[in-house]
Structure formats: C-alpha cells, structure tokens
Design a protein around this motif. Sequence first.
Motif, PDB file in Angstrom:
ATOM      1  N   ALA A  11     -52.611 -17.305 -19.814  1.00 22.49           N
ATOM      2  CA  ALA A  11     -53.439 -18.500 -19.637  1.00 22.49           C
ATOM      3  C   ALA A  11     -54.907 -18.103 -19.566  1.00 22.49           C
ATOM      4  O   ALA A  11     -55.283 -17.220 -18.794  1.00 22.49           O
ATOM      5  CB  ALA A  11     -53.026 -19.224 -18.362  1.00 22.49           C
ATOM      6  N   VAL A  12     -55.727 -18.754 -20.376  1.00 23.84           N
ATOM      7  CA  VAL A  12     -57.171 -18.535 -20.384  1.00 23.84           C
ATOM      8  C   VAL A  12     -57.789 -19.739 -19.680  1.00 23.84           C
ATOM      9  O   VAL A  12     -57.740 -20.861 -20.185  1.00 23.84           O
ATOM     10  CB  VAL A  12     -57.701 -18.388 -21.826  1.00 23.84           C
ATOM     11  N   VAL A  13     -58.330 -19.505 -18.485  1.00 29.82           N
ATOM     12  CA  VAL A  13     -58.789 -20.599 -17.627  1.00 29.82           C
ATOM     13  C   VAL A  13     -60.206 -20.338 -17.138  1.00 29.82           C
ATOM     14  O   VAL A  13     -60.733 -19.239 -17.274  1.00 29.82           O
ATOM     15  CB  VAL A  13     -57.827 -20.795 -16.422  1.00 29.82           C
ATOM     16  N   GLY A  14     -60.795 -21.368 -16.529  1.00 27.84           N
ATOM     17  CA  GLY A  14     -62.114 -21.218 -15.926  1.00 27.84           C
ATOM     18  C   GLY A  14     -62.934 -22.478 -16.046  1.00 27.84           C
ATOM     19  O   GLY A  14     -62.496 -23.483 -16.617  1.00 27.84           O
ATOM     20  N   PRO A  15     -64.136 -22.444 -15.480  1.00 31.03           N
ATOM     21  CA  PRO A  15     -65.047 -23.592 -15.543  1.00 31.03           C
ATOM     22  C   PRO A  15     -65.460 -23.923 -16.969  1.00 31.03           C
ATOM     23  O   PRO A  15     -65.175 -23.179 -17.912  1.00 31.03           O
ATOM     24  CB  PRO A  15     -66.258 -23.126 -14.719  1.00 31.03           C
ATOM     25  N   GLU A  16     -66.159 -25.016 -17.103  1.00 32.84           N
ATOM     26  CA  GLU A  16     -66.668 -25.453 -18.405  1.00 32.84           C
ATOM     27  C   GLU A  16     -67.613 -24.404 -18.992  1.00 32.84           C
ATOM     28  O   GLU A  16     -68.316 -23.713 -18.259  1.00 32.84           O
ATOM     29  CB  GLU A  16     -67.471 -26.751 -18.251  1.00 32.84           C
ATOM     30  N   SER A  17     -67.619 -24.334 -20.318  1.00 35.73           N
ATOM     31  CA  SER A  17     -68.570 -23.529 -21.071  1.00 35.73           C
ATOM     32  C   SER A  17     -68.501 -22.042 -20.705  1.00 35.73           C
ATOM     33  O   SER A  17     -69.515 -21.383 -20.520  1.00 35.73           O
ATOM     34  CB  SER A  17     -69.994 -24.058 -20.868  1.00 35.73           C
ATOM     35  N   THR A  18     -67.272 -21.533 -20.633  1.00 35.18           N
ATOM     36  CA  THR A  18     -67.096 -20.107 -20.348  1.00 35.18           C
ATOM     37  C   THR A  18     -66.383 -19.384 -21.494  1.00 35.18           C
ATOM     38  O   THR A  18     -65.948 -18.251 -21.329  1.00 35.18           O
ATOM     39  CB  THR A  18     -66.335 -19.890 -19.021  1.00 35.18           C
ATOM     40  N   GLY A  19     -66.246 -20.051 -22.631  1.00 35.80           N
ATOM     41  CA  GLY A  19     -65.704 -19.408 -23.814  1.00 35.80           C
ATOM     42  C   GLY A  19     -64.190 -19.386 -23.917  1.00 35.80           C
ATOM     43  O   GLY A  19     -63.635 -18.586 -24.675  1.00 35.80           O
ATOM     44  N   GLN A 110     -44.703 -21.408 -14.590  1.00 35.48           N
ATOM     45  CA  GLN A 110     -45.477 -20.209 -14.285  1.00 35.48           C
ATOM     46  C   GLN A 110     -46.081 -19.617 -15.559  1.00 35.48           C
ATOM     47  O   GLN A 110     -45.510 -19.737 -16.637  1.00 35.48           O
ATOM     48  CB  GLN A 110     -44.557 -19.167 -13.641  1.00 35.48           C
ATOM     49  N   TYR A 111     -47.191 -18.969 -15.386  1.00 35.51           N
ATOM     50  CA  TYR A 111     -47.820 -18.205 -16.453  1.00 35.51           C
ATOM     51  C   TYR A 111     -47.777 -16.745 -16.011  1.00 35.51           C
ATOM     52  O   TYR A 111     -47.920 -16.443 -14.833  1.00 35.51           O
ATOM     53  CB  TYR A 111     -49.256 -18.686 -16.700  1.00 35.51           C
ATOM     54  N   ASP A 112     -47.568 -15.855 -16.965  1.00 34.24           N
ATOM     55  CA  ASP A 112     -47.392 -14.449 -16.612  1.00 34.24           C
ATOM     56  C   ASP A 112     -48.695 -13.785 -16.195  1.00 34.24           C
ATOM     57  O   ASP A 112     -48.713 -12.934 -15.310  1.00 34.24           O
ATOM     58  CB  ASP A 112     -46.772 -13.706 -17.801  1.00 34.24           C
ATOM     59  N   PHE A 113     -49.780 -14.168 -16.841  1.00 32.67           N
ATOM     60  CA  PHE A 113     -51.061 -13.530 -16.570  1.00 32.67           C
ATOM     61  C   PHE A 113     -52.166 -14.518 -16.902  1.00 32.67           C
ATOM     62  O   PHE A 113     -52.069 -15.257 -17.882  1.00 32.67           O
ATOM     63  CB  PHE A 113     -51.191 -12.260 -17.434  1.00 32.67           C
ATOM     64  N   TYR A 114     -53.181 -14.538 -16.058  1.00 31.01           N
ATOM     65  CA  TYR A 114     -54.320 -15.441 -16.245  1.00 31.01           C
ATOM     66  C   TYR A 114     -55.573 -14.627 -16.520  1.00 31.01           C
ATOM     67  O   TYR A 114     -55.826 -13.623 -15.847  1.00 31.01           O
ATOM     68  CB  TYR A 114     -54.576 -16.255 -14.979  1.00 31.01           C
ATOM     69  N   LEU A 115     -56.355 -15.081 -17.473  1.00 32.83           N
ATOM     70  CA  LEU A 115     -57.692 -14.559 -17.703  1.00 32.83           C
ATOM     71  C   LEU A 115     -58.652 -15.633 -17.201  1.00 32.83           C
ATOM     72  O   LEU A 115     -58.729 -16.718 -17.782  1.00 32.83           O
ATOM     73  CB  LEU A 115     -57.930 -14.293 -19.184  1.00 32.83           C
ATOM     74  N   LEU A 116     -59.336 -15.354 -16.119  1.00 35.04           N
ATOM     75  CA  LEU A 116     -60.304 -16.295 -15.546  1.00 35.04           C
ATOM     76  C   LEU A 116     -61.674 -15.965 -16.125  1.00 35.04           C
ATOM     77  O   LEU A 116     -62.254 -14.917 -15.829  1.00 35.04           O
ATOM     78  CB  LEU A 116     -60.309 -16.198 -14.020  1.00 35.04           C
ATOM     79  N   MET A 117     -62.154 -16.854 -16.991  1.00 33.74           N
ATOM     80  CA  MET A 117     -63.430 -16.623 -17.663  1.00 33.74           C
ATOM     81  C   MET A 117     -64.591 -16.787 -16.690  1.00 33.74           C
ATOM     82  O   MET A 117     -64.696 -17.808 -15.999  1.00 33.74           O
ATOM     83  CB  MET A 117     -63.608 -17.604 -18.830  1.00 33.74           C
ATOM     84  N   ASP A 118     -65.436 -15.782 -16.641  1.00 32.72           N
ATOM     85  CA  ASP A 118     -66.578 -15.760 -15.738  1.00 32.72           C
ATOM     86  C   ASP A 118     -67.674 -16.709 -16.237  1.00 32.72           C
ATOM     87  O   ASP A 118     -67.709 -17.084 -17.409  1.00 32.72           O
ATOM     88  CB  ASP A 118     -67.114 -14.338 -15.635  1.00 32.72           C
ATOM     89  N   ILE A 119     -68.555 -17.055 -15.340  1.00 35.85           N
ATOM     90  CA  ILE A 119     -69.646 -17.990 -15.648  1.00 35.85           C
ATOM     91  C   ILE A 119     -70.910 -17.260 -16.098  1.00 35.85           C
ATOM     92  O   ILE A 119     -72.011 -17.805 -16.018  1.00 35.85           O
ATOM     93  CB  ILE A 119     -69.945 -18.916 -14.448  1.00 35.85           C
TER      94      ILE A 119
END
Length: 182
Positions: A11-19, A110-119
């Motif tokens: 899962a690729v997650v994070g705030p708006e405008s983080t790519g 569930q998701y196996d691994f999350y990539l939390l995109m930084d701001i």
Amino acid sequence: MERYKKVKKIAVVGPESTGKSTISEELALHYNTVWVPEFSREYCSKLTEPCSWQDEINMFKGQIDLENQLSPKANGILICDTTFITVKIWSEYMFSKAPEEVLSELSKRQYDFYLLMDIDLPWQEDPLRNFPHLREHFMNIWHKELQLLHANYQVISGLASLRKENAIMAINNYLTYFDTIS
C-alpha cells in the motif's frame, strides 16, 4: 508452499501531493505487475457538490471493488495507490467520524507492507487537493493510523528518482525479510 503463492499487497499511502500515484505506477512497472489506482480521484473529479457522507461510503466500496478486480492480475505483488483507510481519515476530518463499514473492514483487510510517502515533495496544485497547509497534520495522522494497525511500514522520502529508488529498496528489503522468515 501455499504462503509463497499469496499476492503481497503493498500500500502506497500518505497526505496529499506526496507522489503516491506516480510511485505506484513506477513500482508496478518495475515489478512487472499491476497497480490499483486511487478510486476517489476519478470519483471526486465527477462531483458537482462538496463530498458527502454517502460519497465517502461510495469511495470506500469503489476502492475495495477495484482492488478485488485487479488482485488476480497481480504478478506476486499488488501495488495499491492508497487504501480505504484514506476514507477513514478524511471522514474523521470532515465529519468527525468514520463510516462503520470502513471501521469494521480495518481488521479484515490487511496489507502486507505500507510505503508512507513523506511530505518532503513540493506541493503540486490540483483541483482535487484541498489542504496544503495541513500536510504535517495528516502525516502525523497516517503514522498514528498505521501504528494502531500494527502495520509494517516505512516512510519514503527523496526527490525525483531518489524517491523511487528508496521505495524499491524498502520493498526489496521487506520481500527479503519475508523470505528469510518463511
């Protein structure tokens, strides 16, 4: 072993405008697999009124359906450009509560691994983005949500190609670790 046949959901997650969308597409190409686009982007582009409670529920269901449709096409890894947890976060921000359907699904999907995109990326204007001044606030919320789920995640930083390289390295490290414990 059956365990190796299971598709790993990244899962690729994070705030708006983080790519998130850019990275998701790039990762899918890199790993020769499919990616699940963010359902709410298409959905919200067609709205003529502010997002309602029912819209949030519709986006939750749409994201899950899209993921279910694309999962069988994955080549070992499914890259998810965001998840339905975004609906929880936005609903709590806009309506001070989240739909029960979303809350009950948290422990089931569930998701196996999350990539939390930084701001650390510069804000990119977009008619579907609303809160350039709240990126740090939402980054903190994402950390909290992932910690509450006891999620395996890593923050991905870096500009331009470095961001992609960091994401690939994080996934490769996760996959190597998974293989060593299996």
